[in-house]
Scaffold this motif. Sequence first.
Motif, PDB file in Angstrom:
ATOM      1  N   ALA A  41      18.860  11.891  18.377  1.00 28.80           N
ATOM      2  CA  ALA A  41      17.802  10.878  18.408  1.00 28.80           C
ATOM      3  C   ALA A  41      16.898  11.011  17.190  1.00 28.80           C
ATOM      4  O   ALA A  41      16.454  10.006  16.615  1.00 28.80           O
ATOM      5  CB  ALA A  41      16.979  11.019  19.691  1.00 28.80           C
ATOM      6  N   THR A  42      16.626  12.242  16.764  1.00 26.88           N
ATOM      7  CA  THR A  42      15.792  12.461  15.582  1.00 26.88           C
ATOM      8  C   THR A  42      16.476  11.934  14.337  1.00 26.88           C
ATOM      9  O   THR A  42      15.851  11.251  13.506  1.00 26.88           O
ATOM     10  CB  THR A  42      15.492  13.963  15.423  1.00 26.88           C
ATOM     11  N   CYS A  43      17.749  12.252  14.173  1.00 21.76           N
ATOM     12  CA  CYS A  43      18.500  11.768  13.006  1.00 21.76           C
ATOM     13  C   CYS A  43      18.497  10.249  12.951  1.00 21.76           C
ATOM     14  O   CYS A  43      18.331   9.649  11.883  1.00 21.76           O
ATOM     15  CB  CYS A  43      19.935  12.283  13.051  1.00 21.76           C
ATOM     16  N   ALA A  44      18.669   9.618  14.118  1.00 24.35           N
ATOM     17  CA  ALA A  44      18.718   8.157  14.158  1.00 24.35           C
ATOM     18  C   ALA A  44      17.347   7.550  13.876  1.00 24.35           C
ATOM     19  O   ALA A  44      17.223   6.607  13.088  1.00 24.35           O
ATOM     20  CB  ALA A  44      19.242   7.691  15.514  1.00 24.35           C
ATOM     21  N   ALA A  45      16.307   8.101  14.507  1.00 26.45           N
ATOM     22  CA  ALA A  45      14.972   7.510  14.392  1.00 26.45           C
ATOM     23  C   ALA A  45      14.408   7.658  12.978  1.00 26.45           C
ATOM     24  O   ALA A  45      13.865   6.700  12.414  1.00 26.45           O
ATOM     25  CB  ALA A  45      14.029   8.163  15.404  1.00 26.45           C
TER      26      ALA A  45
ATOM     27  N   ALA B 156      19.910  15.332   8.426  1.00 26.96           N
ATOM     28  CA  ALA B 156      20.817  16.012   9.355  1.00 26.96           C
ATOM     29  C   ALA B 156      20.278  17.386   9.724  1.00 26.96           C
ATOM     30  O   ALA B 156      20.302  17.791  10.896  1.00 26.96           O
ATOM     31  CB  ALA B 156      22.209  16.132   8.741  1.00 26.96           C
ATOM     32  N   ALA B 157      19.778  18.120   8.723  1.00 24.74           N
ATOM     33  CA  ALA B 157      19.243  19.455   8.982  1.00 24.74           C
ATOM     34  C   ALA B 157      17.907  19.389   9.706  1.00 24.74           C
ATOM     35  O   ALA B 157      17.654  20.168  10.632  1.00 24.74           O
ATOM     36  CB  ALA B 157      19.099  20.217   7.667  1.00 24.74           C
ATOM     37  N   GLY B 158      17.048  18.452   9.309  1.00 18.24           N
ATOM     38  CA  GLY B 158      15.747  18.338   9.955  1.00 18.24           C
ATOM     39  C   GLY B 158      15.860  18.035  11.433  1.00 18.24           C
ATOM     40  O   GLY B 158      15.044  18.497  12.237  1.00 18.24           O
ATOM     41  N   GLY B 159      16.888  17.287  11.819  1.00 15.35           N
ATOM     42  CA  GLY B 159      17.070  16.964  13.227  1.00 15.35           C
ATOM     43  C   GLY B 159      17.372  18.167  14.096  1.00 15.35           C
ATOM     44  O   GLY B 159      17.114  18.149  15.307  1.00 15.35           O
ATOM     45  N   THR B 160      17.909  19.231  13.504  1.00 13.29           N
ATOM     46  CA  THR B 160      18.263  20.413  14.300  1.00 13.29           C
ATOM     47  C   THR B 160      17.039  21.197  14.749  1.00 13.29           C
ATOM     48  O   THR B 160      17.146  22.017  15.674  1.00 13.29           O
ATOM     49  CB  THR B 160      19.172  21.361  13.492  1.00 13.29           C
ATOM     50  N   LEU B 161      15.886  20.967  14.129  1.00 14.80           N
ATOM     51  CA  LEU B 161      14.702  21.769  14.435  1.00 14.80           C
ATOM     52  C   LEU B 161      14.215  21.578  15.867  1.00 14.80           C
ATOM     53  O   LEU B 161      13.471  22.405  16.387  1.00 14.80           O
ATOM     54  CB  LEU B 161      13.578  21.433  13.451  1.00 14.80           C
TER      55      LEU B 161
ATOM     56  N   VAL C  18      26.229  11.205  13.290  1.00 11.59           N
ATOM     57  CA  VAL C  18      25.103  10.297  13.506  1.00 11.59           C
ATOM     58  C   VAL C  18      24.617   9.734  12.170  1.00 11.59           C
ATOM     59  O   VAL C  18      24.373   8.533  12.028  1.00 11.59           O
ATOM     60  CB  VAL C  18      23.951  11.025  14.234  1.00 11.59           C
ATOM     61  N   ILE C  19      24.494  10.614  11.162  1.00 14.20           N
ATOM     62  CA  ILE C  19      24.072  10.170   9.829  1.00 14.20           C
ATOM     63  C   ILE C  19      25.095   9.211   9.231  1.00 14.20           C
ATOM     64  O   ILE C  19      24.735   8.200   8.610  1.00 14.20           O
ATOM     65  CB  ILE C  19      23.878  11.384   8.892  1.00 14.20           C
ATOM     66  N   ASN C  20      26.367   9.506   9.419  1.00 10.74           N
ATOM     67  CA  ASN C  20      27.410   8.629   8.906  1.00 10.74           C
ATOM     68  C   ASN C  20      27.349   7.250   9.565  1.00 10.74           C
ATOM     69  O   ASN C  20      27.641   6.234   8.929  1.00 10.74           O
ATOM     70  CB  ASN C  20      28.789   9.256   9.124  1.00 10.74           C
ATOM     71  N   GLY C  21      26.952   7.214  10.841  1.00  9.85           N
ATOM     72  CA  GLY C  21      26.789   5.927  11.513  1.00  9.85           C
ATOM     73  C   GLY C  21      25.603   5.144  10.991  1.00  9.85           C
ATOM     74  O   GLY C  21      25.636   3.918  10.923  1.00  9.85           O
ATOM     75  N   ILE C  22      24.543   5.848  10.577  1.00  9.16           N
ATOM     76  CA  ILE C  22      23.358   5.191  10.021  1.00  9.16           C
ATOM     77  C   ILE C  22      23.632   4.676   8.618  1.00  9.16           C
ATOM     78  O   ILE C  22      23.233   3.565   8.259  1.00  9.16           O
ATOM     79  CB  ILE C  22      22.164   6.175   9.995  1.00  9.16           C
ATOM     80  N   ALA C  23      24.317   5.501   7.814  1.00  8.30           N
ATOM     81  CA  ALA C  23      24.612   5.140   6.417  1.00  8.30           C
ATOM     82  C   ALA C  23      26.114   5.251   6.186  1.00  8.30           C
ATOM     83  O   ALA C  23      26.594   6.221   5.594  1.00  8.30           O
ATOM     84  CB  ALA C  23      23.854   6.060   5.465  1.00  8.30           C
ATOM     85  N   PRO C  24      26.884   4.271   6.667  1.00  2.00           N
ATOM     86  CA  PRO C  24      28.351   4.370   6.583  1.00  2.00           C
ATOM     87  C   PRO C  24      28.895   4.391   5.161  1.00  2.00           C
ATOM     88  O   PRO C  24      30.036   4.813   4.952  1.00  2.00           O
ATOM     89  CB  PRO C  24      28.823   3.123   7.344  1.00  2.00           C
ATOM     90  N   ASP C  25      28.091   3.945   4.194  1.00  3.95           N
ATOM     91  CA  ASP C  25      28.578   3.973   2.815  1.00  3.95           C
ATOM     92  C   ASP C  25      28.463   5.362   2.181  1.00  3.95           C
ATOM     93  O   ASP C  25      28.939   5.578   1.062  1.00  3.95           O
ATOM     94  CB  ASP C  25      27.831   2.949   1.958  1.00  3.95           C
ATOM     95  N   ILE C  26      27.813   6.296   2.877  1.00  3.41           N
ATOM     96  CA  ILE C  26      27.801   7.697   2.438  1.00  3.41           C
ATOM     97  C   ILE C  26      28.928   8.415   3.164  1.00  3.41           C
ATOM     98  O   ILE C  26      28.949   8.463   4.398  1.00  3.41           O
ATOM     99  CB  ILE C  26      26.451   8.377   2.738  1.00  3.41           C
ATOM    100  N   SER C  27      29.859   8.985   2.431  1.00  2.00           N
ATOM    101  CA  SER C  27      31.029   9.598   3.042  1.00  2.00           C
ATOM    102  C   SER C  27      30.645  10.856   3.814  1.00  2.00           C
ATOM    103  O   SER C  27      29.629  11.503   3.525  1.00  2.00           O
ATOM    104  CB  SER C  27      32.066   9.954   1.967  1.00  2.00           C
ATOM    105  N   LEU C  28      31.470  11.188   4.799  1.00  2.00           N
ATOM    106  CA  LEU C  28      31.244  12.415   5.564  1.00  2.00           C
ATOM    107  C   LEU C  28      31.259  13.639   4.652  1.00  2.00           C
ATOM    108  O   LEU C  28      30.517  14.604   4.866  1.00  2.00           O
ATOM    109  CB  LEU C  28      32.317  12.565   6.650  1.00  2.00           C
ATOM    110  N   ARG C  29      32.109  13.599   3.623  1.00  2.00           N
ATOM    111  CA  ARG C  29      32.182  14.718   2.698  1.00  2.00           C
ATOM    112  C   ARG C  29      30.847  14.909   1.969  1.00  2.00           C
ATOM    113  O   ARG C  29      30.355  16.035   1.835  1.00  2.00           O
ATOM    114  CB  ARG C  29      33.309  14.490   1.677  1.00  2.00           C
ATOM    115  N   THR C  30      30.243  13.805   1.537  1.00  2.00           N
ATOM    116  CA  THR C  30      28.950  13.888   0.856  1.00  2.00           C
ATOM    117  C   THR C  30      27.866  14.399   1.795  1.00  2.00           C
ATOM    118  O   THR C  30      27.030  15.225   1.416  1.00  2.00           O
ATOM    119  CB  THR C  30      28.554  12.501   0.314  1.00  2.00           C
ATOM    120  N   ILE C  31      27.878  13.918   3.049  1.00  2.00           N
ATOM    121  CA  ILE C  31      26.897  14.378   4.037  1.00  2.00           C
ATOM    122  C   ILE C  31      27.068  15.863   4.296  1.00  2.00           C
ATOM    123  O   ILE C  31      26.096  16.626   4.357  1.00  2.00           O
ATOM    124  CB  ILE C  31      27.035  13.573   5.343  1.00  2.00           C
TER     125      ILE C  31
END
Length: 438
Positions: free
Chosen positions: A118-122, A146-151, A388-401
């Motif tokens: 939810a944090t990553c999405a919001a 992605a990292a900030g959401g884990t906190l 979740v991040i890939n769903g928000i920004a699909p043009d950023i590849s999973l490898r880059t994330i």
Amino acid sequence: MDPLTLGALVAFMTIFVLFSGVSVALGLLIVSAGFLLVFDGMRSLELMPEILFGKLDNFALLSIPMFIIMGASIASTRAGADLYEALERWLTRVPGGLVISNLGACALFAAMSGSSPATCAAIGKMGIPEMRKRGYPDGVAAGSIAAGGTLGILIPPSVTMIVYGIATETSIGRLFLAGVIPGFMLMALFMAWALYSTARSGDRDKLTARSYSWAERFEILPRVLPFLFIILGVLYAMYGGIATPSETAAVGALLCLVIAMVIYKLWNPRDLWVVLRDSTRESVMILFIIAAAGVFSYMLSSLFITQSIAAWIGELEVNRWVLMAAVNVFLLIAGFFLPPVAVILMAAPILLPIIQAAGFDPIWFAVVLTINMEIGLISPPVGLNLYVINGIAPDISLRTILLGSLPFVGCMVVAIVLLCVFPGLATWLPNMVMGPGL
């Protein structure tokens, strides 16, 4: 069969069943029932329903659905967007301020919601496009969110800490306090890396950032401050002796619902129904896993697997830090494939006697375990936050994330090392507020 050999067989079968696609709770029940039936007979199966429901007969468990409702009511509003915008307005002229704003918003929103996805999405829906527009590298933009959401599973109030406390019969109040300093230390490490990587690639904030007046900065605070006051109020009620964790969670959930209705006009019965429905679904999932893990722990104890593993490790003539390193490797691998709640419920009852026999503090170990679980949230193959991040920004590849998240994994490893060198980072605050532990 030798208990150690039987334990290895249980581990293999558990991994096989969970990887088959069965839900975690059902998988644990299947493995437990199978081994009890084969090695202990029908008599032990008769106890399974009593153990299953008995594990849920714990007043402290009421805090789980209450904190989930608290988080769901916040996640259903624009609180994340307002929190992000408030920090951006105040930090817009700080070098690398947008990255700091995003990480700070992630930490605060994760603490309020307790949910990493939810944090990553919001925060990510607004933060990632804005960072990319200002010239930040895609890896920094995606990896920081992605990292900030884990906190959220470390900074209190944390459902993960509640689950650990219930599984190990450890004080939930102490666990919450233990996560405060390491949580902010980890956030500081994230910010330090983000600023370094930003400076290395060229800080463009000063050229592209919008200038906000003081009136605009103060204008948005009334939307954000009530939620922050709720967090402080929850912690004060808990540690001021006013209420138990369960009672505090109930009050916090009610206040969050009221604020969501008053400030964000969440009056529509359909919207309120979605909040309660999603909260119920997540609560039932967690409680079902807790109940199934209770049966799994009973099976391990009934077949003398837990006792044999603890005795075997206790007889090993190895340095206790070598033992801790092996435990961390095990937790990392488990966190790559299973959600934090499942890992804690399965591993904590086995690991806690070993940890205590080696002279480690169980409160300190809870923080180390939680940071290991955070690494799993941004590491493949599961890595929920990555998807979740890939769903928000699909043009950023999973490898880059993934590559953008790896430096933050390094920050978490540094945090674990610092906790090993300075265990007081986790134990000082609980001991100061609640007195020395037993």
